[in-house]
Design a protein around this motif. Structure first.
Motif, PDB file in Angstrom:
ATOM      1  N   ASN A  43     102.531  -6.239 -59.961  1.00  0.00           N
ATOM      2  CA  ASN A  43     101.709  -5.596 -58.931  1.00  0.00           C
ATOM      3  C   ASN A  43     100.238  -5.945 -59.096  1.00  0.00           C
ATOM      4  O   ASN A  43      99.548  -6.210 -58.104  1.00  0.00           O
ATOM      5  N   LEU A  44      99.745  -5.963 -60.310  1.00  0.00           N
ATOM      6  CA  LEU A  44      98.351  -6.355 -60.535  1.00  0.00           C
ATOM      7  C   LEU A  44      98.126  -7.814 -60.136  1.00  0.00           C
ATOM      8  O   LEU A  44      97.116  -8.148 -59.517  1.00  0.00           O
ATOM      9  N   LEU A  45      99.073  -8.672 -60.494  1.00  0.00           N
ATOM     10  CA  LEU A  45      98.948 -10.086 -60.126  1.00  0.00           C
ATOM     11  C   LEU A  45      98.993 -10.269 -58.611  1.00  0.00           C
ATOM     12  O   LEU A  45      98.276 -11.115 -58.066  1.00  0.00           O
ATOM     13  N   MET A  46      99.816  -9.490 -57.931  1.00  0.00           N
ATOM     14  CA  MET A  46      99.892  -9.611 -56.474  1.00  0.00           C
ATOM     15  C   MET A  46      98.587  -9.170 -55.818  1.00  0.00           C
ATOM     16  O   MET A  46      98.119  -9.808 -54.876  1.00  0.00           O
ATOM     17  N   LEU A  47      97.989  -8.108 -56.319  1.00  0.00           N
ATOM     18  CA  LEU A  47      96.692  -7.683 -55.797  1.00  0.00           C
ATOM     19  C   LEU A  47      95.659  -8.787 -56.017  1.00  0.00           C
ATOM     20  O   LEU A  47      94.885  -9.134 -55.117  1.00  0.00           O
ATOM     21  N   TYR A  51      93.457 -11.209 -53.272  1.00  0.00           N
ATOM     22  CA  TYR A  51      92.007 -11.379 -53.390  1.00  0.00           C
ATOM     23  C   TYR A  51      91.641 -12.861 -53.496  1.00  0.00           C
ATOM     24  O   TYR A  51      90.764 -13.351 -52.787  1.00  0.00           O
ATOM     25  N   VAL A  52      92.325 -13.589 -54.377  1.00  0.00           N
ATOM     26  CA  VAL A  52      92.024 -15.015 -54.576  1.00  0.00           C
ATOM     27  C   VAL A  52      92.295 -15.797 -53.291  1.00  0.00           C
ATOM     28  O   VAL A  52      91.506 -16.668 -52.910  1.00  0.00           O
ATOM     29  N   PHE A  53      93.399 -15.508 -52.609  1.00  0.00           N
ATOM     30  CA  PHE A  53      93.703 -16.199 -51.357  1.00  0.00           C
ATOM     31  C   PHE A  53      92.577 -16.002 -50.347  1.00  0.00           C
ATOM     32  O   PHE A  53      92.157 -16.939 -49.670  1.00  0.00           O
ATOM     33  N   GLY A  54      92.075 -14.793 -50.263  1.00  0.00           N
ATOM     34  CA  GLY A  54      91.004 -14.487 -49.324  1.00  0.00           C
ATOM     35  C   GLY A  54      89.682 -15.151 -49.659  1.00  0.00           C
ATOM     36  O   GLY A  54      88.791 -15.244 -48.810  1.00  0.00           O
ATOM     37  N   ALA A  55      89.549 -15.644 -50.881  1.00  0.00           N
ATOM     38  CA  ALA A  55      88.296 -16.292 -51.291  1.00  0.00           C
ATOM     39  C   ALA A  55      88.035 -17.570 -50.510  1.00  0.00           C
ATOM     40  O   ALA A  55      86.919 -18.070 -50.488  1.00  0.00           O
ATOM     41  N   SER A  56      89.043 -18.080 -49.834  1.00  0.00           N
ATOM     42  CA  SER A  56      88.867 -19.312 -49.058  1.00  0.00           C
ATOM     43  C   SER A  56      88.444 -19.027 -47.618  1.00  0.00           C
ATOM     44  O   SER A  56      88.192 -19.953 -46.858  1.00  0.00           O
ATOM     45  N   ALA A  57      88.359 -17.761 -47.238  1.00  0.00           N
ATOM     46  CA  ALA A  57      88.150 -17.403 -45.833  1.00  0.00           C
ATOM     47  C   ALA A  57      86.808 -17.853 -45.279  1.00  0.00           C
ATOM     48  O   ALA A  57      86.731 -18.310 -44.149  1.00  0.00           O
ATOM     49  N   ARG A  58      85.765 -17.722 -46.044  1.00  0.00           N
ATOM     50  CA  ARG A  58      84.436 -18.083 -45.532  1.00  0.00           C
ATOM     51  C   ARG A  58      84.269 -19.594 -45.594  1.00  0.00           C
ATOM     52  O   ARG A  58      84.661 -20.235 -46.551  1.00  0.00           O
ATOM     53  N   VAL A  98      95.834 -21.593 -55.753  1.00  0.00           N
ATOM     54  CA  VAL A  98      95.834 -20.785 -56.981  1.00  0.00           C
ATOM     55  C   VAL A  98      96.464 -19.423 -56.695  1.00  0.00           C
ATOM     56  O   VAL A  98      97.243 -18.914 -57.507  1.00  0.00           O
ATOM     57  N   ALA A  99      96.171 -18.846 -55.537  1.00  0.00           N
ATOM     58  CA  ALA A  99      96.802 -17.575 -55.165  1.00  0.00           C
ATOM     59  C   ALA A  99      98.315 -17.742 -55.045  1.00  0.00           C
ATOM     60  O   ALA A  99      99.085 -16.872 -55.451  1.00  0.00           O
ATOM     61  N   PHE A 100      98.743 -18.876 -54.507  1.00  0.00           N
ATOM     62  CA  PHE A 100     100.173 -19.161 -54.396  1.00  0.00           C
ATOM     63  C   PHE A 100     100.801 -19.252 -55.784  1.00  0.00           C
ATOM     64  O   PHE A 100     101.916 -18.770 -56.008  1.00  0.00           O
ATOM     65  N   ILE A 101     100.087 -19.859 -56.725  1.00  0.00           N
ATOM     66  CA  ILE A 101     100.577 -19.950 -58.109  1.00  0.00           C
ATOM     67  C   ILE A 101     100.703 -18.556 -58.707  1.00  0.00           C
ATOM     68  O   ILE A 101     101.718 -18.226 -59.345  1.00  0.00           O
ATOM     69  N   ILE A 102      99.694 -17.719 -58.506  1.00  0.00           N
ATOM     70  CA  ILE A 102      99.735 -16.345 -59.019  1.00  0.00           C
ATOM     71  C   ILE A 102     100.925 -15.608 -58.416  1.00  0.00           C
ATOM     72  O   ILE A 102     101.669 -14.909 -59.114  1.00  0.00           O
ATOM     73  N   TRP A 103     101.117 -15.763 -57.093  1.00  0.00           N
ATOM     74  CA  TRP A 103     102.240 -15.122 -56.404  1.00  0.00           C
ATOM     75  C   TRP A 103     103.579 -15.564 -57.010  1.00  0.00           C
ATOM     76  O   TRP A 103     104.458 -14.738 -57.282  1.00  0.00           O
ATOM     77  N   GLY A 132     110.080 -20.797 -58.615  1.00  0.00           N
ATOM     78  CA  GLY A 132     109.772 -21.917 -59.501  1.00  0.00           C
ATOM     79  C   GLY A 132     109.487 -23.189 -58.726  1.00  0.00           C
ATOM     80  O   GLY A 132     108.549 -23.931 -59.036  1.00  0.00           O
ATOM     81  N   GLY A 133     110.279 -23.438 -57.683  1.00  0.00           N
ATOM     82  CA  GLY A 133     110.046 -24.620 -56.847  1.00  0.00           C
ATOM     83  C   GLY A 133     108.704 -24.568 -56.144  1.00  0.00           C
ATOM     84  O   GLY A 133     107.973 -25.561 -56.089  1.00  0.00           O
ATOM     85  N   LEU A 134     108.339 -23.400 -55.623  1.00  0.00           N
ATOM     86  CA  LEU A 134     107.054 -23.263 -54.938  1.00  0.00           C
ATOM     87  C   LEU A 134     105.890 -23.284 -55.926  1.00  0.00           C
ATOM     88  O   LEU A 134     104.794 -23.755 -55.594  1.00  0.00           O
ATOM     89  N   LEU A 135     106.122 -22.824 -57.139  1.00  0.00           N
ATOM     90  CA  LEU A 135     105.102 -22.928 -58.193  1.00  0.00           C
ATOM     91  C   LEU A 135     104.816 -24.396 -58.502  1.00  0.00           C
ATOM     92  O   LEU A 135     103.661 -24.819 -58.563  1.00  0.00           O
ATOM     93  N   VAL A 136     105.854 -25.176 -58.666  1.00  0.00           N
ATOM     94  CA  VAL A 136     105.684 -26.607 -58.929  1.00  0.00           C
ATOM     95  C   VAL A 136     104.965 -27.270 -57.751  1.00  0.00           C
ATOM     96  O   VAL A 136     104.044 -28.073 -57.943  1.00  0.00           O
ATOM     97  N   TRP A 137     105.357 -26.921 -56.510  1.00  0.00           N
ATOM     98  CA  TRP A 137     104.686 -27.471 -55.330  1.00  0.00           C
ATOM     99  C   TRP A 137     103.186 -27.205 -55.370  1.00  0.00           C
ATOM    100  O   TRP A 137     102.378 -28.110 -55.141  1.00  0.00           O
ATOM    101  N   ALA A 138     102.794 -25.971 -55.680  1.00  0.00           N
ATOM    102  CA  ALA A 138     101.372 -25.613 -55.667  1.00  0.00           C
ATOM    103  C   ALA A 138     100.594 -26.335 -56.761  1.00  0.00           C
ATOM    104  O   ALA A 138      99.486 -26.833 -56.519  1.00  0.00           O
TER     105      ALA A 138
END
Length: 189
Positions: free
Chosen positions: A75-79, A83-90, A107-112, A130-136
């Protein structure tokens, strides 16, 4: 299992098309114009459908038993991932984390993916997350190799930090509610 693997592969290679086969992407754009974007979008939607159907259709095959306290770390990692995903918004300036991480969305995808691998010890989850982690991870490597040195963006005002934090908490709450509604409580019980 086949649908899940095909879905992950379509997702991966559709995203890598521009990096691994720029000539093919150019030919698609030349032949189809803006329609090539529709094909790419269609392939990505197809990959998501295949991943969902493949994941939901697989028998539960346990590989390992995650400790119960991993749910709290998840849950902490998802929060953090929101946040990290949103860092690309601006576009011009970035919140603090956006000045430290070159690819916040990946990086947010990796955390997810890591967060979900921590709490799901079955084979379908290992293949999907695991497959999506490797992709990211590979995507970051490919982009960095093609893009050259990173120019650190200027820092956004504190108001943007606060706004992003609030949005991350709201999105986390909405996604947690959806998980609960689907019968998979992220908080246990």
């Amino acid at each position: 299992m086949a649908l899940l693997i095909i879905g992950v592969l379509i997702w991966t290679f559709t995203h890598w098309l521009k990096r691994l086969a720029p000539g093919l992407r150019g030919v698609m754009t030349e032949k189809m114009g803006e329609g090539s974007k529709g094909v790419i979008t269609g392939l990505l939607v197809l990959s998501i459908v295949l991943m969902v159907l493949g994941y939901r259709g697989m028998d539960f095959i346990p590989v390992w038993e995650p400790p119960s306290f991993f749910r709290h770390i998840n849950n902490l990692l998802m929060l953090l991932a929101f946040y990290v995903f949103g860092a690309s918004a601006r576009k011009t300036d970035k919140v603090w984390v956006g000045t430290k991480i070159r690819h916040p969305q990946l990086v947010a995808f990796i955390i997810w993916a890591v967060a979900h691998l921590m709490v799901n010890g079955d084979l379908a989850s290992i293949v999907l997350f695991g497959g999506l982690l490797v992709w990211a991870v590979v995507s970051i490597t490919l982009i960095n190799a093609a893009s050259g040195p990173w120019v650190v963006p200027p820092r956004a005002p504190m108001k943007s930090e606060i706004t992003l934090a609030v949005i991350a908490v709201i999105l986390f709450s909405v996604v947690a509610a959806i998980h609960t509604w689907l019968g998979v409580s992220p908080f246990g019980g």
